[in-house]
Write a protein that holds these residues in place. Structure first.
Motif, PDB file in Angstrom:
ATOM      1  N   UNK A 210      10.272  61.781  54.455  1.00 42.44           N
ATOM      2  CA  UNK A 210      11.631  61.656  53.633  1.00 42.44           C
ATOM      3  C   UNK A 210      11.349  60.317  52.879  1.00 42.44           C
ATOM      4  N   UNK A 211      11.340  60.037  51.396  1.00 42.30           N
ATOM      5  CA  UNK A 211      11.083  58.935  50.667  1.00 42.30           C
ATOM      6  C   UNK A 211      12.300  57.975  50.946  1.00 42.30           C
ATOM      7  N   UNK A 212      12.359  56.524  51.121  1.00 44.50           N
ATOM      8  CA  UNK A 212      13.421  55.891  51.164  1.00 44.50           C
ATOM      9  C   UNK A 212      14.476  56.122  49.873  1.00 44.50           C
ATOM     10  N   UNK A 213      13.985  56.373  49.009  1.00 44.54           N
ATOM     11  CA  UNK A 213      14.913  56.535  47.868  1.00 44.54           C
ATOM     12  C   UNK A 213      16.112  57.497  48.189  1.00 44.54           C
ATOM     13  N   UNK A 214      15.880  58.601  49.235  1.00 48.00           N
ATOM     14  CA  UNK A 214      16.834  59.630  49.391  1.00 48.00           C
ATOM     15  C   UNK A 214      18.158  58.763  50.108  1.00 48.00           C
ATOM     16  N   UNK A 215      18.032  57.561  50.692  1.00 48.54           N
ATOM     17  CA  UNK A 215      18.906  56.885  50.937  1.00 48.54           C
ATOM     18  C   UNK A 215      19.755  56.048  50.043  1.00 48.54           C
ATOM     19  N   UNK A 216      18.878  55.573  49.003  1.00 47.42           N
ATOM     20  CA  UNK A 216      19.653  54.922  48.024  1.00 47.42           C
ATOM     21  C   UNK A 216      20.531  56.018  47.058  1.00 47.42           C
ATOM     22  N   UNK A 217      19.802  57.199  46.938  1.00 47.21           N
ATOM     23  CA  UNK A 217      20.620  58.364  45.929  1.00 47.21           C
ATOM     24  C   UNK A 217      21.988  58.539  46.844  1.00 47.21           C
ATOM     25  N   UNK A 218      21.931  58.735  48.277  1.00 45.58           N
ATOM     26  CA  UNK A 218      23.025  59.135  48.737  1.00 45.58           C
ATOM     27  C   UNK A 218      24.137  58.001  48.938  1.00 45.58           C
ATOM     28  N   UNK A 219      23.773  56.629  48.997  1.00 44.73           N
ATOM     29  CA  UNK A 219      24.559  55.590  48.928  1.00 44.73           C
ATOM     30  C   UNK A 219      25.179  55.404  47.504  1.00 44.73           C
ATOM     31  N   UNK A 220      24.370  55.501  46.537  1.00 42.78           N
ATOM     32  CA  UNK A 220      24.976  55.352  45.064  1.00 42.78           C
ATOM     33  C   UNK A 220      25.996  56.531  44.597  1.00 42.78           C
ATOM     34  N   UNK A 221      25.726  57.459  45.233  1.00 42.29           N
ATOM     35  CA  UNK A 221      26.648  58.654  45.144  1.00 42.29           C
ATOM     36  C   UNK A 221      28.013  58.429  45.713  1.00 42.29           C
ATOM     37  N   UNK A 222      27.874  57.770  46.843  1.00 44.49           N
ATOM     38  CA  UNK A 222      29.257  57.767  47.661  1.00 44.49           C
ATOM     39  C   UNK A 222      30.013  56.548  47.137  1.00 44.49           C
ATOM     40  N   UNK A 223      28.963  55.419  46.715  1.00 42.89           N
ATOM     41  CA  UNK A 223      29.805  54.210  46.140  1.00 42.89           C
ATOM     42  C   UNK A 223      30.306  54.507  45.033  1.00 42.89           C
ATOM     43  N   UNK A 224      29.777  55.541  43.812  1.00 47.05           N
ATOM     44  CA  UNK A 224      30.620  55.766  42.884  1.00 47.05           C
ATOM     45  C   UNK A 224      31.832  56.580  43.125  1.00 47.05           C
ATOM     46  N   UNK A 225      31.962  57.592  43.822  1.00 51.41           N
ATOM     47  CA  UNK A 225      32.889  58.059  44.475  1.00 51.41           C
ATOM     48  C   UNK A 225      34.148  57.166  44.982  1.00 51.41           C
ATOM     49  N   UNK A 226      33.579  56.138  45.715  1.00 51.37           N
ATOM     50  CA  UNK A 226      34.533  55.291  46.287  1.00 51.37           C
ATOM     51  C   UNK A 226      35.241  54.325  45.020  1.00 51.37           C
ATOM     52  N   UNK A 227      34.340  54.088  43.918  1.00 53.66           N
ATOM     53  CA  UNK A 227      34.811  53.371  43.125  1.00 53.66           C
ATOM     54  C   UNK A 227      35.906  54.101  42.220  1.00 53.66           C
ATOM     55  N   UNK A 228      35.798  55.302  42.221  1.00 50.84           N
ATOM     56  CA  UNK A 228      36.509  56.347  41.471  1.00 50.84           C
ATOM     57  C   UNK A 228      37.923  56.411  42.219  1.00 50.84           C
ATOM     58  N   UNK A 229      37.871  56.576  43.679  1.00 51.47           N
ATOM     59  CA  UNK A 229      39.136  56.659  44.477  1.00 51.47           C
ATOM     60  C   UNK A 229      39.633  55.584  45.209  1.00 51.47           C
ATOM     61  N   UNK A 230      39.145  54.282  45.056  1.00 52.93           N
ATOM     62  CA  UNK A 230      39.507  53.129  45.896  1.00 52.93           C
ATOM     63  C   UNK A 230      39.615  53.198  47.346  1.00 52.93           C
ATOM     64  N   UNK A 231      38.812  54.373  47.859  1.00 47.66           N
ATOM     65  CA  UNK A 231      38.969  54.552  49.255  1.00 47.66           C
ATOM     66  C   UNK A 231      38.106  53.229  49.984  1.00 47.66           C
ATOM     67  N   UNK A 232      38.696  53.208  51.199  1.00 49.87           N
ATOM     68  CA  UNK A 232      37.837  52.316  52.317  1.00 49.87           C
ATOM     69  C   UNK A 232      36.819  52.824  52.966  1.00 49.87           C
ATOM     70  N   UNK A 233      35.438  52.468  52.795  1.00 50.73           N
ATOM     71  CA  UNK A 233      34.354  53.290  52.972  1.00 50.73           C
ATOM     72  C   UNK A 233      33.503  52.390  53.896  1.00 50.73           C
ATOM     73  N   UNK A 234      32.867  52.891  54.787  1.00 54.61           N
ATOM     74  CA  UNK A 234      31.815  52.157  55.659  1.00 54.61           C
ATOM     75  C   UNK A 234      30.568  53.058  55.659  1.00 54.61           C
ATOM     76  N   UNK A 235      29.459  52.443  55.187  1.00 55.88           N
ATOM     77  CA  UNK A 235      28.294  53.211  55.342  1.00 55.88           C
ATOM     78  C   UNK A 235      27.541  53.130  56.833  1.00 55.88           C
TER      79      UNK A 235
END
Length: 427
Positions: A210-235
């Motif tokens: 699995x390329x390391x970029x898979x982690x970046x893509x997953x994190x970017x997606x989660x952080x975008x939705x956290x920005x949208x909702x204002x939720x408390x989030x821990x990776x």
């Protein structure tokens, strides 16, 4: 009951990094009453005096992300055996994951887990619950009821929620309740079927990577939705250098975001897999040495907040398989501290920084007491000799499962005693 620890090196996570001072600490009725440097005061009548003989005294570890086999896989690990392993490793609070065979997705199952842990484990239990029913990613759990029942966070573990609408709904509802959501940053399409980080070594071994970029893509997606909702989030685990810029941006913009990493990703790399050694198969897979070094630096600067064991017991049958087919995961409750001390002995991190990541930060993030040596805090403590050498024998571990990548490794750091609420539970 009064305890007086004397001739100890005080490892205070709230203090500045540096040489720990020699001092003393007094415990009264299960709570830290006072602490200081220099000679200890005369103990009150009836007090139990514990001579540290120059050993280190630190707040007990708060291990965020422990998997216990109950309910459903008690043959791999029970609360009783996990609790013993935790006490032997200086872990005073186990924050348990909800990804058991019977997922923790309703108040009744959560109540069973909490009660079972309190009855059989000598350490504190704080339980997470699932974000969606059966971790299927289709229907949100009753987050409000589960939070009222004692759930400290919500996560589907390594089942990445792919329906963005469902995830937004979960994050929005969690935001309204102040609940913490824990995500597993990984793109499921890129990581499906992979068992090693892609690269030359993976190609030489003929293993799907699995390329390391898979982690970046997953994190970017989660952080975008956290920005949208204002939720408390821990990776739960950020393990690649490619993902760090996204995490840095999120923190710089003020999002309520933290990140963790397992001790295995801080101290091992993909070459340790060697000739298909399945005890080194974890999830996400071990990374390249460049990523490991980047994670150590991120931890030093505070970009990564929490270090955990990511304790995942697996039985012998699930590990005695070809590497690609073997189950992922490693036990870590007893090896978390001595493995973390590798970073101290190498000069990468101070003892204060290590216990900030292993005790203070997880306690604060989850709203739990402890993680500090401040007066008024629970007397959850670990006394250890950071220099004591030993060779790890996996068959001497207290865990039911023995799947540790550190079997036969030369380690430094032995726990001499563990206390929970002022009561000695190990040593």
């Amino acid at each position: 009951m009064t305890l007086l620890f004397t001739d100890i090196r005080l490892i205070d996570p709230e203090a500045e990094d540096g040489q720990p001072p020699i001092g003393w600490l007094r415990v009264e009725n299960g709570v830290i009453a006072a602490t200081g440097t220099g000679p200890a005061p005369t103990p009150p009548g009836g007090a139990t005096r514990i001579d540290g003989a120059g050993a280190c005294l630190a707040p007990g570890i708060v291990d965020l992300g422990v998997k216990v086999g109950e309910p459903g896989e008690r043959h791999k690990e029970s609360f009783k055996t996990a609790g013993r392993a935790a006490a032997a490793g200086g872990v005073t609070t186990m924050v348990t994951r909800p990804d058991s065979l019977t997922p923790i997705d309703n108040p009744e199952t959560l109540e069973f887990v909490t009660r079972r842990g309190q009855e059989t484990a000598p350490v504190r239990i704080a339980a997470m619950a699932t974000l969606t029913r059966a971790r299927a990613g289709r229907e949100m759990t009753e987050i409000g009821f589960l939070k009222d029942a004692g759930a400290v966070a919500f996560s589907d573990g390594d089942h990445v929620l792919t329906d963005h609408r469902v995830l937004v709904r979960c994050l929005t509802y969690a935001r309204s309740l102040g609940a913490l959501v824990i995500g597993h940053p990984q793109d499921p399409g890129l990581s499906s079927g992979a068992c090693i980080t892609s690269g030359k070594f993976a190609t030489l071994r003929g293993l799907p990577g699995v390329p390391p970029m898979a982690e970046r893509i997953g994190l970017e997606r989660d952080l975008a939705l956290v920005e949208l909702t204002g939720a408390r989030y821990h990776a739960d685990q950020v393990t690649t250098a490619a993902a760090l810029p996204a995490l840095r941006r999120a923190k710089a913009t003020g999002l309520d975001v933290t990140a963790g990493i397992s001790i295995h990703h801080l101290t091992l790399n993909t070459l340790d897999i060697g000739d298909y050694r399945t005890f080194f198969k974890v999830k996400p897979p071990l990374r390249h040495e460049e990523d490991r070094l980047a994670m150590v630096e991120a931890l030093r600067e505070g970009l990564i907040d929490i270090v955990c064991s990511m304790h995942t017991p697996q039985d012998e049958e699930s590990k005695r398989l070809p590497f690609e087919e073997a189950a992922a995961g490693a036990v870590g409750l007893e090896t978390l501290l001595p493995a973390a001390l590798r970073l101290f002995h190498s000069g990468d991190l101070s003892l204060q920084a290590l216990f900030r990541a292993m005790a203070l930060n997880p306690a604060r993030r989850l709203g739990l007491p402890g993680g500090t040596l401040a007066p008024g805090a629970p007397a959850d403590l670990v006394l250890f000799d950071p220099d004591a050498p030993f060779v790890l024998d996996r068959f001497k571990l207290h865990s039911k499962s023995k799947n540790t990548p550190f079997d036969g490794a030369r380690l430094q750091g032995r726990v001499r005693g563990t206390w929970v609420g002022g009561a000695r539970v190990f040593g």
